[in-house]
Write an enzyme that holds these catalytic residues in place. Sequence first.
Site, mmCIF file in Angstrom:
data_model
loop_
_atom_site.group_PDB
_atom_site.id
_atom_site.type_symbol
_atom_site.label_atom_id
_atom_site.label_comp_id
_atom_site.label_asym_id
_atom_site.label_seq_id
_atom_site.Cartn_x
_atom_site.Cartn_y
_atom_site.Cartn_z
ATOM 1 N N GLN A 74 0.870 -1.445 0.233
ATOM 2 C CA GLN A 74 -0.240 -0.073 -0.002
ATOM 3 C C GLN A 74 0.692 1.265 0.173
ATOM 4 O O GLN A 74 0.200 2.432 -0.556
ATOM 5 C CB GLN A 74 -1.053 -0.117 1.137
ATOM 6 N N ASN A 133 -1.512 -10.722 8.394
ATOM 7 C CA ASN A 133 -2.746 -9.812 8.356
ATOM 8 C C ASN A 133 -4.131 -10.521 7.421
ATOM 9 O O ASN A 133 -4.049 -10.683 6.584
ATOM 10 C CB ASN A 133 -2.343 -8.773 8.079
ATOM 11 N N GLU A 134 -5.283 -10.765 8.350
ATOM 12 C CA GLU A 134 -6.548 -10.931 8.017
ATOM 13 C C GLU A 134 -6.166 -11.996 7.231
ATOM 14 O O GLU A 134 -6.823 -11.902 5.898
ATOM 15 C CB GLU A 134 -7.213 -9.542 7.634
ATOM 16 N N TYR A 152 -13.053 -3.000 12.229
ATOM 17 C CA TYR A 152 -13.070 -1.487 12.056
ATOM 18 C C TYR A 152 -14.460 -0.934 12.014
ATOM 19 O O TYR A 152 -15.252 -0.120 12.073
ATOM 20 C CB TYR A 152 -12.779 -1.019 10.000
ATOM 21 N N GLU A 161 -4.514 -2.540 13.975
ATOM 22 C CA GLU A 161 -5.303 -2.024 13.367
ATOM 23 C C GLU A 161 -6.987 -1.065 13.694
ATOM 24 O O GLU A 161 -8.103 -2.675 13.855
ATOM 25 C CB GLU A 161 -5.729 -2.709 11.544
ATOM 26 N N TRP A 204 -6.167 -1.201 -2.065
ATOM 27 C CA TRP A 204 -6.328 -2.493 -2.511
ATOM 28 C C TRP A 204 -7.267 -1.560 -3.833
ATOM 29 O O TRP A 204 -7.536 -1.096 -4.520
ATOM 30 C CB TRP A 204 -6.903 -3.350 -1.450
HETATM 31 C C1 BGC Z 1 -6.256 -4.055 5.872
HETATM 32 C C2 BGC Z 1 -5.682 -2.972 5.418
HETATM 33 C C3 BGC Z 1 -6.970 -1.903 5.089
HETATM 34 C C4 BGC Z 1 -7.685 -1.602 5.338
HETATM 35 C C5 BGC Z 1 -8.922 -0.687 5.254
HETATM 36 C C6 BGC Z 1 -7.645 -3.919 7.084
HETATM 37 O O1 BGC Z 1 -8.152 -4.402 6.573
HETATM 38 O O2 BGC Z 1 -5.954 -5.022 6.803
HETATM 39 O O3 BGC Z 1 -4.997 -2.932 4.321
HETATM 40 O O4 BGC Z 1 -6.452 -0.549 4.076
HETATM 41 O O5 BGC Z 1 -8.065 -2.937 6.526
HETATM 42 O O6 BGC Z 1 -9.428 -1.718 4.393
#
Ligand code: BGC
Length: 471
Positions: free
Chosen positions: A44, A189-190, A318, A378, A432
């Site tokens: 990114q 990661n995820e 998120y 995150e 992405w």
């Molecule tokens: C990811 C990041 C992404 C962010 C926002 C996360 O799931 O690890 O790479 O930019 O979400 O979409």
Amino acid sequence: MTEIESIATQPASAGTDQIDTESIISKEDFGSDFRWGVATAAYQIEGAVNEDGRADCNWDVFARQSGKIKNRDQATLACDFYHRYEEDLELVQSLGFKQFRFSISWSRILPDGFGKVNQKGIDFYNKLIDKCLSLDIEPWITLYHWDLPQALEVLGGWKNRKVVEWFADYTRICTTAFGDRVRSWIVLNEPMAVAGLGYTTGLHAPGKKGIWNFLPVVHHLALCQAEGGRIIRDNVANSYIGTAISCSYVHAFSESARDVSAAKRADALMNRLFIEPALGLGYPSDAFPFLKNINAYMLEGDAEKLKFDFDFIGLQNYFSVVVKHSYLAPVVWLKEVPAKLRNVPTTAMGWEVNPDGMYQILKQFEKYKGIKEIIVSENGAAFEDVFFENDVSDTKRVVFFQSYLAAILKAKQDGVNVKGYFAWTLMDNFEWAEGYSARFGLVFVDFKSQERVVKDSGKWFAGFLKEAKTC
Ligand code: BGC
């Protein structure tokens, strides 16, 4: 005209709604051992995709196909972090963060995916790590943040069980090269995003579609998650090892039995799928019987190999989701009720802003006996940022961070062993499939001039992270 100049013509009032900048929480409330960081990912931010021996990864190839990435954006330059890492790390320091999370580009280290090591790739990360240390910032490595060498993708990528050996070699090389200075490691990661978006819906690289890809990909990722942990443990003294899981608190749309069971299936997929095998609990087929089909990919001894005693679990949150039963979605038999239809606050991604969801998911993870510590690895939000008079007044993002941090603090005070927080993300970057259209940064990036401007959210963090009680 640069991007900054073009949006600087917006009216003065845009995006400047007033907020109470008096912080309702303080850094001290989290305790002196709480870690504060920012997270990034190689693909990114780095750019320099053709430099110093790096070969294509699956995202380079995916992004070149038409219709895959918004505005046909590509990450060839991204934030040019490959050349600007020194000033960007100085920015991290000026914002007050003491931890910097970055990922390693596998195709920089091993252009063919395995075999010959590209010394220039190792050199780059050595310089980056040394710069972090010189600034008194702790480097945190993520081994895999979605960019697989294309040379491996053509061999089947995550569908090919050999990926476990490829990943093990790659992990050995990275731990041998960087383990003398890096103590904190995140294996994957995820992984759910890789399996779901990359190999099932095709919205992410490599763009493969079909539910029958999902099962082997999940199993191979889960094996790598544990195998990576074991290799780090063997190779890095005094290591602090975790893996990062995307988590969203799931609500059922109604109390009907069908919606409640749809919510359980969604929870199994979104929250339980990768943590439970690591804890020795197997895949969550109790809530989603379809997952029993993974047995077809299990070899003798795999149940053991899926386990690893992580020092921490990286929880990435998120938004929360609401789901209902749907006859139109075979296999999962559920659909999400989008936040926009529910009349709740959303980010520019259409994701529900719901700090209580962060609290709930932390409490949910607290129930697992085998989890020692949780790091929120995150959390962040995209909003439509407005640049005006040398300022990006991203009020909504400031409020987002304040409210999510308050939810984390409440969970901590209610007994959840959460030990750190990483904001997503340092600076606007290649988001992405959204390309450059979605901005998550604490620092605004003009992608034409590569100028960086600290947003109000970055300034808020800098104030918050100072020792003083309020910002
Ligand atoms: C990811 C990041 C992404 C962010 C926002 C996360 O799931 O690890 O790479 O930019 O979400 O979409």
